[in-house]
Design an enzyme around this catalytic site. Structure first.
Site, PDB file in Angstrom:
ATOM      1  N   SER A  21       0.844  -1.197   0.000  1.00  0.00           N
ATOM      2  CA  SER A  21       0.000   0.000   0.000  1.00  0.00           C
ATOM      3  C   SER A  21       0.877   1.244   0.000  1.00  0.00           C
ATOM      4  CB  SER A  21      -0.928  -0.029   1.225  1.00  0.00           C
ATOM      5  OG  SER A  21      -1.930   0.960   1.106  1.00  0.00           O
ATOM      6  N   ASN A  22       0.333   2.388   0.352  1.00  0.00           N
ATOM      7  CA  ASN A  22       1.105   3.637   0.394  1.00  0.00           C
ATOM      8  C   ASN A  22       0.537   4.541   1.487  1.00  0.00           C
ATOM      9  OD1 ASN A  22      -0.995   5.479  -0.836  1.00  0.00           O
ATOM     10  ND2 ASN A  22      -0.830   3.887  -2.401  1.00  0.00           N
TER      11      ASN A  22
END
Ligand code: PMT
Length: 213
Positions: A21-22
């Site tokens: 993810s980020n």
């Protein structure tokens, strides 16, 4: 207008307990949704996992992965007057998600990644979207060149460029500093501002572009 907005990160599973993810918090996308609501627009908000309660939009769709976000957009974009793609969508997913938690064995572990769907890039070519299209460009270098490339390559009316190498703006901050590039060759650099102020400015651009269509 009926405006579709994507916000937040996506999560691409590795195994049942891990993901790629980020650091997107969803603040920028949610600020645009709130600004659109304040101006009386109908809003469809499609968001990855974030920690905020959704504003009182017409439709709120919570998704996890890029594929789920793609499907949610594909199902709803027809009939929208404008669409804003603020989500930080993972460009790659794990090709084979492990059915069980991956055990620690050797010193190294190699994951094979495959490209995800380019949701913004599909708007004109696949979804045949004719409305006002605004994308974002999150860059750590060559901000202007990369933003202009995304503007044309993805068929946008606007690209909102931000420098995500900076710690004071961009990901997970209350403020942002953006340059809005238009398909007509214009650009406007906004000073560093609260995301809700930038949201209002972006909605104004959508309104003007919609009126001029
Ligand atoms: O959420 P916050 O914490 O408030 O942070 C805001 C932000 C930094 C996430 C936001 O301002 C921002 O820059 N959003 C875009 C993030 C991004 O993924 O940018 P990109 O340059 O990698 O992608 C270009 C455009 O294509 C974006 O509009 C993106 O939504 C879209 N995209 C990208 C990949 C993909 N598979 N599908 C897409 O639709």
């Amino acid at each position: 207008m009926r405006i579709l907005i994507t916000a937040g990160p996506t999560r691409e599973p590795i195994d049942p307990v891990r993901y790629i993810s980020n650091r997107s918090s969803g603040k920028m996308g949610y600020s645009i949704a709130e600004a659109a609501l304040e101006n009386g627009h109908e809003v469809i908000l499609i968001a990855g996992p974030v920690n905020w309660a959704a504003p009182a939009v017409s439709e709120f769709i919570s998704v996890e992965s890029a594929r789920e976000m793609y499907d949610a957009v594909a199902e709803r974009i027809t009939g929208c007057d404008a669409a804003v793609f603020c989500a930080a969508v993972s460009d790659y997913r794990v090709a084979k998600v492990a059915p069980e938690k991956i055990k620690k064995t050797g010193d190294h572990l190699t994951l094979v990644l495959e490209k995800t769907e380019d949701i913004l890039g599909s708007c004109r070519s696949v979804f045949r979207f004719k409305g006002v299209l605004m994308g974002f460009a999150a860059e750590t270098g060559n901000l202007i060149a990369n933003a202009k490339d995304k503007l044309t390559r993805k068929g946008c009316d606007f690209i909102v460029a931000n420098d995500v190498s900076r710690k004071d703006i961009g990901f997970d901050q209350d403020q942002n500093e953006v340059i809005i590039f238009g398909a007509d060759g214009t650009h406007k650099a906004l000073p560093i501002e609260e995301k809700r102020v930038i949201g209002k400015e972006l909605v104004k651009r959508l309104e003007a572009a919609h009126q001029n269509r």
